[in-house]
Design a protein around this motif. Structure first.
Motif, PDB file in Angstrom:
ATOM      1  N   ALA A  38      21.400  45.842  72.647  1.00 39.54           N
ATOM      2  CA  ALA A  38      20.553  46.445  71.802  1.00 39.54           C
ATOM      3  C   ALA A  38      19.584  47.303  72.424  1.00 39.54           C
ATOM      4  O   ALA A  38      19.177  48.440  71.880  1.00 39.54           O
ATOM      5  N   VAL A  39      19.151  47.133  73.618  1.00 43.61           N
ATOM      6  CA  VAL A  39      18.226  47.941  74.305  1.00 43.61           C
ATOM      7  C   VAL A  39      18.989  49.190  74.659  1.00 43.61           C
ATOM      8  O   VAL A  39      18.687  50.504  74.437  1.00 43.61           O
ATOM      9  N   ALA A  40      20.329  49.047  75.199  1.00 44.94           N
ATOM     10  CA  ALA A  40      21.132  50.362  75.425  1.00 44.94           C
ATOM     11  C   ALA A  40      21.309  51.156  74.293  1.00 44.94           C
ATOM     12  O   ALA A  40      21.164  52.341  74.123  1.00 44.94           O
ATOM     13  N   ILE A  41      21.710  50.412  73.146  1.00 48.05           N
ATOM     14  CA  ILE A  41      21.736  51.388  71.933  1.00 48.05           C
ATOM     15  C   ILE A  41      20.727  51.883  71.319  1.00 48.05           C
ATOM     16  O   ILE A  41      20.690  53.151  70.870  1.00 48.05           O
ATOM     17  N   ALA A  42      19.756  51.210  71.543  1.00 51.15           N
ATOM     18  CA  ALA A  42      18.337  51.890  71.126  1.00 51.15           C
ATOM     19  C   ALA A  42      17.923  52.958  71.605  1.00 51.15           C
ATOM     20  O   ALA A  42      17.214  53.926  71.175  1.00 51.15           O
ATOM     21  N   ASN A  43      18.278  53.079  73.172  1.00 52.46           N
ATOM     22  CA  ASN A  43      17.683  54.115  73.809  1.00 52.46           C
ATOM     23  C   ASN A  43      18.889  55.267  74.103  1.00 52.46           C
ATOM     24  O   ASN A  43      18.502  56.455  74.343  1.00 52.46           O
TER      25      ASN A  43
END
Length: 344
Positions: A190-195
């Motif tokens: 989720a962090v990777a996708i958000a950024n």
């Protein structure tokens, strides 16, 4: 601009609180783990025998149910109402019915109890025969007594594992170890996708794709590489997809609403608390009172229980974990929808 001492103090206090939560989540269940209302059965047709066996078991922390026949007891094991049972025949033979796939820790505890019962039976029988041996004069009687003693020494508790892990992973280590990758993987994803992904719809598509592909990949490793699972690969993968989606949507939603502060909240809930309180390495009822139940309301515990019950218990007792995981997907999706940090 330099950071103020007030900000530094607030940050240090906040980090200390997080460390305290970590210490509590990891150490308290480990120190106080044991039998806490673990549901088991006692199989015997005689009520007086049941009462005699149930009291010491309840004193040990078990929640005991009386069964007069094995069939109803076995049905309740499959339905995940009990973890196993101790059966005592009319002749005094002890049989331990366990389900190691439900909990190897509870199975070991039941085995020890059964062996302890047989040891007590042996001691009582030998105590009766010993005086008779001392008084015996003829060789035939002595031989008969010795044969009885030999039979007593050979007596063992019979162990029947009703639901076990595959031979490739008899202790189910792959299932217990899989809780952290689900929580950490969903968090990192989720962090990777958000950024890295731009566009609100595109992020939504990415998290859905990650849940699908990640679920297929996770179960493929556990089933075909580690050998913990042996059920229907695609049905099991659907459960893993739901687990990853619950974590991913929740993290993505928090990030969309409150930004990077959501990472700390998600890390505490999903990793620092969710992993040690999942009960996957023992059983939720083996954790201190309240902690195990709370752990089942977090994605790692709910996902692990869902996978366990789908693969080894014919899908029984899956309504609760499915509801919990679906709630995280819905709440996370709602937060993401109403959040304003990503551009459409």
């Amino acid at each position: 601009m330099k950071s103020s001492y007030k900000f530094i103090l607030t940050l240090v206090v906040g980090l200390t609180v997080i460390l305290g939560i970590m210490m509590t989540a990891f150490s308290l269940p480990a120190v106080n783990s044991g039998v806490h209302n673990v549901p088991i059965g006692v199989v015997t047709e005689d009520k007086a025998t049941y009462d005699k066996l149930a009291k010491p078991l309840e004193d040990k922390g078990f929640k005991v149910t009386h069964y007069k026949h094995n069939n109803s007891m076995k049905d309740d094991v499959t339905d995940r109402k009990i973890y196993g049972a101790i059966a005592l025949s009319k002749t005094g033979d002890v049989t331990i019915y366990e389900a190691s796939a439900a909990s190897t820790a509870v199975a070991q505890a039941l085995t020890q109890i059964g062996q302890g019962m047989v040891t007590q039976q042996k001691a009582a029988a030998k105590a009766q025969i010993a005086p008779m041996m001392e008084k015996a004069q003829d060789v035939q009687t002595i031989k008969m007594m010795q044969a009885k003693l030999n039979a007593i020494d050979a007596k063992q508790a019979k162990i029947v594992d009703l639901k076990s892990f595959p031979k490739a992973d008899p202790k189910g280590a792959g299932l217990a170890a899989g809780a952290l990758p689900i929580a950490l993987g969903g968090w990192i994803g989720a962090v990777a996708i958000a950024n890295m992904v731009k566009g609100k719809r595109e992020k939504l598509a990415a998290i859905l794709a990650f849940a699908v592909i990640g679920g297929l990949g996770l179960v493929a490793v556990i089933q075909f590489v580690v050998g913990t699972f042996d059920g229907n690969y695609f049905i099991t993968s659907l459960c893993a997809m739901l687990g990853i989606a619950a974590t991913g949507f929740f993290v993505l939603g928090l990030l969309e609403v409150i930004g990077n502060a959501g990472l700390g909240i998600a890390a505490v809930m999903l990793i620092l608390l969710g992993n040690p309180l999942s009960g996957l390495s023992s059983a939720p009822e083996m954790l201190p009172s309240g902690w195990g139940a709370f752990g089942q309301l977090l994605p790692p515990g709910a996902t692990g229980t869902l996978l366990r019950n789908i693969v080894f218990f014919d899908g029984h007792a899956t309504a609760m974990p499915i509801t919990v995981l679906a709630a995280y997907v819905i709440i996370g999706g709602g937060l993401y929808y109403f959040g304003k940090r990503s551009k459409i």
